[in-house]
Scaffold this active site. Structure first.
Site, mmCIF file in Angstrom:
data_model
loop_
_atom_site.group_PDB
_atom_site.id
_atom_site.type_symbol
_atom_site.label_atom_id
_atom_site.label_comp_id
_atom_site.label_asym_id
_atom_site.label_seq_id
_atom_site.Cartn_x
_atom_site.Cartn_y
_atom_site.Cartn_z
ATOM 1 N N ASP A 208 0.842 -1.250 -0.173
ATOM 2 C CA ASP A 208 -0.035 -0.048 -0.063
ATOM 3 C C ASP A 208 0.940 1.346 0.010
ATOM 4 O O ASP A 208 0.554 2.095 0.849
ATOM 5 C CB ASP A 208 -0.946 -0.132 1.065
ATOM 6 C CG ASP A 208 -1.979 -1.207 1.280
ATOM 7 O OD1 ASP A 208 -1.881 -2.032 0.395
ATOM 8 O OD2 ASP A 208 -2.776 -0.994 1.907
ATOM 9 N N ASP A 229 -0.865 -4.098 -3.908
ATOM 10 C CA ASP A 229 -1.695 -3.171 -3.991
ATOM 11 C C ASP A 229 -0.967 -1.614 -3.849
ATOM 12 O O ASP A 229 -1.416 -0.684 -3.048
ATOM 13 C CB ASP A 229 -2.770 -2.962 -2.750
ATOM 14 C CG ASP A 229 -3.598 -4.519 -3.002
ATOM 15 O OD1 ASP A 229 -3.321 -5.020 -3.942
ATOM 16 O OD2 ASP A 229 -4.200 -4.694 -1.909
#
Length: 378
Positions: A208, A229
């Protein structure tokens, strides 16, 4: 409304006796025989590209500085030792463009710009030379005795509109977690404000890395590094000429776009980018049920998994996501093995996503970025 009308049209036809539906390249439906609705679909694509549907309209930016603040490891009188101290010196409601010049060096600090402090421009002396870093993870305990979460883990967080950053690195130094680890999200940068531009910046992290949370954003010639991600959120953003580099030694995912409704006007468009690194990488995971991501004119190294996309463990999302690529190259760009619910876009389908109008850029980007996005020679 046109998009909604088209959706209602399709649903009504599906309910007719004997109706047949195909969710392929041309979206065909039938009732008493097959009936093509490609024209309506292309109208919707053009509508989305025009940005006349936007909730953000009549947006006005300001570029002429009214104030320049200087941050340095050895500040001169009137200067600051940290970016956050420079920000704290400004009025909470800021109405003019403020440039914060950050001298070369590594600044270990956690920075946040409040929602009413608009028009901040952070300028480094080169992304390789000017670095802002911290190392929070989602499971880190906050002052209230509770985990700060992914949202709170950001090294640098912007909540206000009209932010600009150039020639600087934002880094989360937390160690890359093993695959599937809980609470180890570690955001390097979170952008929640509308109308933000990032030019020649670096975003360094693992899980992230870049939280493209909310609003319209433009990333130009940036470097983004991560594992899982590492570009995620529900922004409406264009990434042009960016280098996306994976550092996973197992499976990872480049994007996790969180569009959750047919009426939500968000998505990520990657143009003339490069994807490289290690491990096996999905182009994206369907964080939102209506997740939308497009790659165009992008070089993809062999790390891209043949299937390309992951449904987040929910087969229903395969009917509602919009995942596509257009004229991409490299060993990872082979469309032959892609999941059936992604698409190789036609030129009319791709056009809205390869235009700066996708993010309403003419309203808020500096004029020098008002260039037509050029495709490479065929």
């Amino acid at each position: 409304m046109r998009m909604l009308n088209f959706f209602v049209l399709v649903v009504m036809i599906m309910l007719l006796p004997g109706a047949a539906v195909s969710y392929g390249q041309n979206w065909t439906v039938g009732g008493g025989g097959m009936r093509r609705v490609e024209d309506e679909y292309l109208k919707w694509i053009r509508h989305m590209g025009s940005f006349k549907h936007s909730l953000f309209q009549n947006t006005k930016n300001k570029f002429k500085p009214c104030l320049t603040l200087r941050v340095s490891k050895k500040p001169k009188p009137g200067g600051f030792r940290s970016v956050q101290k420079a920000i704290n010196s400004l009025p909470l409601i800021n109405r003019c463009r403020v440039v914060i010049h950050v001298a070369a060096g590594i600044y270990r600090e956690k920075v946040e710009i409040p929602a009413m402090m608009s028009y901040i421009w952070v300028e480094g002396e080169g992304a390789e030379k000017t670095v802002i870093e911290w190392s929070d993870t989602a499971d880190h305990m906050g002052d209230n005795g509770r985990p700060i979460g992914t949202f709170g883990s950001a090294t640098f967080a912007v909540n206000s509109p009209f932010f600009i950053a150039r020639n600087i690195t934002f880094k989360n130094k937390a160690r890359a977690p093993p695959s599937g680890a809980l609470g180890k999200q570690a955001v390097a940068f979170r952008i929640t404000g509308d109308a933000a531009a990032f030019i020649s910046c670096r975003f360094i992290g693992a899980q992230d890395t870049l939280y493209d949370h909310l609003g319209r954003h433009y990333f130009k010639d940036c470097y983004i590094e991560g594992s899982v991600d590492f570009v995620f959120g529900d922004g409406l953003s264009i990434y042009e000429g960016c280098h996306l580099h994976a550092i996973t030694d197992s499976y990872g995912a480049l994007t996790a776009q969180k569009r959750n409704s047919l009426l939500e006007e968000t998505g990520f468009s990657f143009l003339n980018c490069k994807v490289s690194g290690s491990g096996a990488l999905y182009l994206g995971r369907a964080w939102g049920s209506f997740s939308r991501v497009v790659f165009a004119y992008t070089f993809m190294d062999k790390i891209i998994t043949p299937t390309g996309w992951y449904n987040w463990g929910d087969k229903n999302r395969e009917l509602t996501v919009f995942y596509g690529q257009y004229r991409c190259s490299g060993p990872g760009a082979d469309y032959g093995g892609r999941v059936s619910w992604s698409r190789e876009l036609t030129e009319p389908e791709a056009n809205p996503f390869v235009s700066l109008d996708f993010i309403g850029a003419k309203e808020w980007l500096p004029k020098r970025t008002h260039l037509a996005i050029k495709s490479p020679p065929h």
